[in-house]
Write an enzyme that holds these catalytic residues in place. Sequence first.
Site, short mmCIF file in Angstrom:
data_model
loop_
_atom_site.label_atom_id
_atom_site.label_comp_id
_atom_site.label_asym_id
_atom_site.label_seq_id
_atom_site.Cartn_x
_atom_site.Cartn_y
_atom_site.Cartn_z
N CYS A 24 0.87 -1.16 0.00
CA CYS A 24 0.00 0.00 0.00
C CYS A 24 0.91 1.22 0.00
O CYS A 24 2.05 1.15 0.48
CB CYS A 24 -0.91 -0.01 1.23
SG CYS A 24 -2.36 1.03 1.00
N CYS A 37 -4.32 -1.21 -1.82
CA CYS A 37 -4.87 0.13 -2.04
C CYS A 37 -4.75 0.46 -3.52
O CYS A 37 -3.88 -0.06 -4.22
CB CYS A 37 -4.18 1.18 -1.17
SG CYS A 37 -2.48 1.55 -1.57
N CYS A 95 5.58 -0.91 -10.03
CA CYS A 95 6.21 -1.67 -8.95
C CYS A 95 7.63 -2.05 -9.35
O CYS A 95 7.93 -2.21 -10.53
CB CYS A 95 5.42 -2.94 -8.65
SG CYS A 95 3.84 -2.63 -7.86
#
Length: 163
Positions: free
Chosen positions: A11, A87, A95
């Site tokens: 998150c 989230c 990422c």
Amino acid sequence: MPRHYNVLFLCTGNSARSIMAEAILNQRGKGQFTAYSAGSHPSGQPRLEALKQIECAGMPTSGLRSKSWDEFAARESPKMDFVFTVCDNAANEQCPYWPGQPMTSHWGIPDPAAVKGTPKEIARAFRDAFVVLDRRIGLFLSLPLTTLDQLAIKREVENIGRS
């Protein structure tokens, strides 16, 4: 003997949802799972309301901290088997490369830290997020991971995120 799995919950701030998910899976998946949490822009400390939910469920909070996902992208980091974003912001961010190319899925949950209102309303938002995470993790733990193929596991973890 069942296989051991490492799971990373992501998150943005790593202060509430991902911290609660880490605590829940570490408690409920003892022996078979080790959970971690991290954020793209960690807040620096877990939200007190999240820690309270964890404590109210009888789970330990020691060792929980807000940390960067960079800690888990290094070559010497534990190899993750699963990475779940909890989230919407983290799901849309680029990422890092995760060593071992773990299975990823989005389990978005409304941000309880964004709730404005009375202390009772805020506490309810954290409790609601905790309950959803606990339910999803329970479903995840019920999957027969050693007997399903990768495609079936991917389909199941994505379905859990929509539950």
